[in-house]
Design an enzyme around this catalytic site. Structure first.
Site, short mmCIF file in Angstrom:
data_model
loop_
_atom_site.label_atom_id
_atom_site.label_comp_id
_atom_site.label_asym_id
_atom_site.label_seq_id
_atom_site.Cartn_x
_atom_site.Cartn_y
_atom_site.Cartn_z
N ARG A 250 -12.79 4.11 34.15
CA ARG A 250 -14.08 4.13 34.38
C ARG A 250 -13.99 4.96 36.18
NH1 ARG A 250 -18.01 2.34 31.12
NH2 ARG A 250 -19.22 4.18 32.41
N LYS A 488 25.75 38.81 -18.56
CA LYS A 488 26.17 38.70 -17.14
C LYS A 488 26.91 39.99 -16.60
CE LYS A 488 27.79 35.52 -13.71
NZ LYS A 488 28.26 36.75 -12.80
N ASP A 490 29.36 42.42 -14.40
CA ASP A 490 30.50 42.24 -13.46
C ASP A 490 30.33 43.25 -12.44
OD1 ASP A 490 32.90 41.22 -12.23
OD2 ASP A 490 34.18 42.12 -13.78
N GLU A 632 31.35 39.39 -18.82
CA GLU A 632 31.62 38.17 -17.95
C GLU A 632 31.16 36.94 -18.53
OE1 GLU A 632 30.42 39.23 -13.46
OE2 GLU A 632 31.75 37.49 -13.69
#
Length: 777
Positions: A250, A488, A490, A632
């Protein structure tokens, strides 16, 4: 003499302090530094009462003065431009004007208040939500203010009478010595009623108290009626009124504090306490008003009821949601492989993650709306959760973070939410802001990508890594109908970006390889700008089979003369098998089948760039074809999977005919003739480079010469491995671990050493940090 400003760190924030020794309370010698220290120490119990509430400040820049000569006070609502940017701002419209208030949420915010001598902090009985929209009040306050001839003792007498009255209607008040002359009584409310209702209700309470204690209570503001009585001020429940915040200082002659009390304390020798006494008191006592700092229903009750904390790795916090008001709200989108694949879309709101399940994922075009099923609120800790929820538990299955970041909500209603999400650069949203609308339609919701918010690919995708497959075998698939099969290849993984200014090619590690493969860039230049492709660059031998050995003659070349000569000798082809963006719109959030259809529409069918045809047979037939074509292996891709940028995912599984492993070269052992006989191999781990064996076969004479020269340039005196067997190190030569290669092998020993390794070649497209164990040892 003016003091030199200093910068301090408070709760991770940097704050510039000036004149810390300035006395703000002359009666006690309390300085600005003392005020700041008080607010920082009291923050844990004070901040819950400030959270979400706009703060009005009363400042005594030159101090509070004395009783005979009070200091000048400034009443401040607007947050000045000079305030730190990390303080939350909220703009509120009043009858004839708009103010921009601060909302405090951290000790650093309170320290700034002390720095500017804002001794008193006043707040309303309501909070604002994340959008800054005023909510209904969550507490009611009665201010017991003694008039001339009355004091704290009379206030206590009225407080007990008020407690009986409030208890009779189901309210449990908490008394607060105001730090001035009187008492405040606070009651938690459920937020159902608006401020006008509560203000009228508080007035009725004041009138009832006046009727039961006419000689001691007055409910009228008229000063002429207050002699020897206590004013029960009900008006502070008005939406435009504020009350001193609990634990605030205050601005009186001495540094007294608005302090929550227990009812037992009211029966003793009660007095207004000052800041030092308050800090000492709080070392031994909890906040009597704590429950009001976390008012409202427990929004995680349903979440907890659906989970067994001892059986699931999910976070199951015991406490109520943490109050993060003032922090930038976060979002998370999680890919959830439960009984049915779906995506969990979660936005932070009021201390929890409000959640929706998206069976078809996040929409990528404004032309399509996706179903969004609202689920239970989740705790904030769930924003970082990824893992496997065990069978038999609610939501059993794997959870992966698809994207996460922060968001800004432009609308948040019970039937509509509009939010702009800012995710990660490598996240599912593509790293660009995306604005989504969630709209309630009866029992469920729809999620819609706002117009002109298509997922544009970044202008520069060099830092974006491709999605990676997980090594597996045929038994990992389960129902084959859920998977598509591709060969896949290579070669070397390549991201191709087509923009208005041409084509750029990027290796898996983000290195620009456009100049190395000019024929690929030339052929892709005819595609629409804003196209981003994922694929593999291969070199075909005389049997039209990808040859990694041939491709090595093109990898890493930088000189134009060498590239031109190699281009004639070893031509390459880009095999495009995925599309990440088309005409500036991201495709990463779409399913594999949707992306494959978009790829087909591009009609990439040339010499240096083609789209391999999709394989339509079973996994057994795909594996057989791969062997027949001397490839692969096979990559199996979930038909409903999205593209996880830069992440290794079980939605893509690679099934190889031979086991292959990327390795880092850490040294070599001499052979019978000059040069090396075998290479010493390692794989990075948390401890460092782990030795995994050696390879001495599979080299051509040219490879031995090239590698020998590189090894000599990288030679060092000490071993780069964490540990290496004595018999291996006896005659070893060590090299700086920069070169990455690939071997085929026949398995792993029990101690983690490669069996029967044979050299395949250098992987110039990989960095050492890219290397990891590709199968279980």
């Amino acid at each position: 003499m003016a003091q030199t400003p200093q910068t301090v760190s408070i709760d991770g924030r940097l704050l510039r302090l000036t004149n810390p020794d300035k006395v703000l309370y002359p009666a006690t010698g309390t300085t600005k530094a003392d005020v700041i220290a008080y607010y920082v120490q009291i923050a844990p119990v004070m901040l819950p009462h400030l959270a979400g509430r706009p703060v009005t400040r009363k400042r005594w820049v030159e101090g509070v003065g004395t009783d005979k000569k009070p200091g000048e006070v400034f009443f401040e609502k607007n947050l000045p431009d000079s305030a730190p940017s990390w303080i939350r701002r909220v703009s509120l419209q009043h009858t004839s004007h708009r103010n921009e208030y601060p909302v405090f949420s951290s000790p650093a915010d309170l320290a700034w208040a002390g720095q500017v001598a804002a001794l008193e902090l006043h707040v309303p009985q309501w909070r604002v939500d994340q959008l800054g929209t005023m909510q209904n009040p969550d507490r009611l306050v009665l201010d017991l203010d003694p008039g001339p001839g009355a004091g704290l003792a009379e206030c206590i007498e009225v407080a007990h009478e008020a407690r009986d009255l409030l208890s009779g209607i189901g309210l449990d008040p908490v008394p607060v010595t105001s730090g001035s002359k009187g008492l405040h009584l606070y009651c938690a409310m459920d937020g159902v009623r608006d401020a006008d209702y509560l203000n009228a209700f508080a007035k009725q309470l004041a009138v009832s108290l006046e009727e039961s204690m006419p000689d001691l209570v007055v409910s009228s503001m008229a000063k002429s009626k207050r002699q020897g009585k206590v004013l029960v001020d009900w008006s502070q429940n008005n939406r435009n009124k504020t009350t001193i915040c609990p634990y605030s200082l205050r601005g009186r002659a001495r540094p007294t504090v608005a302090l929550p009390r227990t009812w037992d304390e009211l029966d003793g020798d009660l007095e207004q306490l000052e800041l030092d006494a308050v800090l000492e008191r709080m070392e031994d006592l909890s906040d009597p008003m704590a429950a009001l700092g976390h008012s409202g229903p427990d929004r995680l009750e349903r979440y907890r009821s659906m989970r067994d904390a001892s059986a699931t790795p999910e976070p199951v916090p015991a406490d109520r949601p943490a109050d993060r008001r003032g922090e930038e709200p976060i979002f998370v989108i999680q890919e959830h492989h439960a009984r049915r694949l779906h995506w969990d879309f979660r936005l932070e709101h009021d201390g929890v993650l409000v959640s929706w399940a998206l069976p078809k994922g996040v929409p990528t075009s404004p032309k399509e709306n996706h179903l969004a099923v609202q689920t239970e609120d989740h705790p904030m800790e769930y924003a970082t959760f990824a893992g496997e929820i065990p069978k038999g538990q609610y939501g059993a299955g794997s959870v992966e973070i698809w994207d996460t970041g922060t968001f800004t909500a432009s609308k948040w209603r019970d039937d509509e939410v509009i939010a702009t999400l800012r995710g990660q650069d490598d996240g599912g949203l593509g790293g660009e802001p995306r604005t989504y609308a969630l709209i309630r339609t009866g029992e469920n919701w729809l999620i819609h990508l706002m117009k002109d918010q298509q997922a544009d690919p970044p202008a520069e995708l060099g830092a974006v890594s491709p999605m990676l497959a997980t090594l597996a075998d045929a038994r990992s698939l389960g129902d084959e109908s859920e998977w598509a099969f591709e060969m896949k290849w290579d070669g070397v993984r390549t991201i191709a970006v087509v923009n208005d200014d041409g084509v750029r090619l990027y290796s898996r590690s983000g290195r620009v390889t456009t100049a190395t493969y000019p024929e690929v860039a030339e052929e892709l230049a005819g595609l629409p700008a804003g196209t981003v492709l994922d694929g593999e660059i291969v070199a075909l031998n005389e049997q039209a089979v990808p040859s990694f050995g041939l491709l090595q003659q093109r990898m890493g070349l930088e000189k134009q003369r060498e590239i031109t000569a190699a281009r004639e000798r070893v031509p390459v082809t880009f095999l495009a098998f995925d599309v990440l963006a088309h005409e500036g719109r991201s495709s990463t959030g779409r399913t594999y089948e949707q992306r494959r259809a978009a790829l087909a529409e591009l009609d990439i069918d040339g010499v240096a760039a083609i789209t391999p045809p999709a394989f339509t047979g079973s996994l057994r037939e795909a594996v057989a074809a791969s062997r027949r074509w001397k490839l692969e292996g096979v990559v199996a891709k979930r038909r409903d999977s999205t593209y996880a940028v830069g992440k290794r995912s079980t939605a893509w599984l690679k099934i190889k005919h031979q086991e292959m492993q990327s390795v880092v070269i850490g040294g070599w052992r001499p052979g019978a003739s000059s040069g090396f006989g075998s290479l010493l191999l390692g794989i990075p781990s948390e401890e460092g480079l782990r030795y995994v064996g050696r390879v001495g076969t599979g080299f051509t004479d040219a490879q031995r010469r090239e590698l020998g020269a590189q090894l000599r340039r990288l030679e060092r005196k000490t071993s780069p491995f964490v540990e290496v067997p004595r018999d291996v190190s006896a005659d070893a030569h060590w090299t700086t671990p920069r070169l990455v290669g690939e071997v085929v092998y026949g398995g792993w020993t029990g101690s983690g050493i490669l069996r029967h390794a044979s050299w395949r070649g250098l992987r110039k497209d990989l960095e050492p940090d890219d290397v990891h164990v590709e199968s279980k040892e």
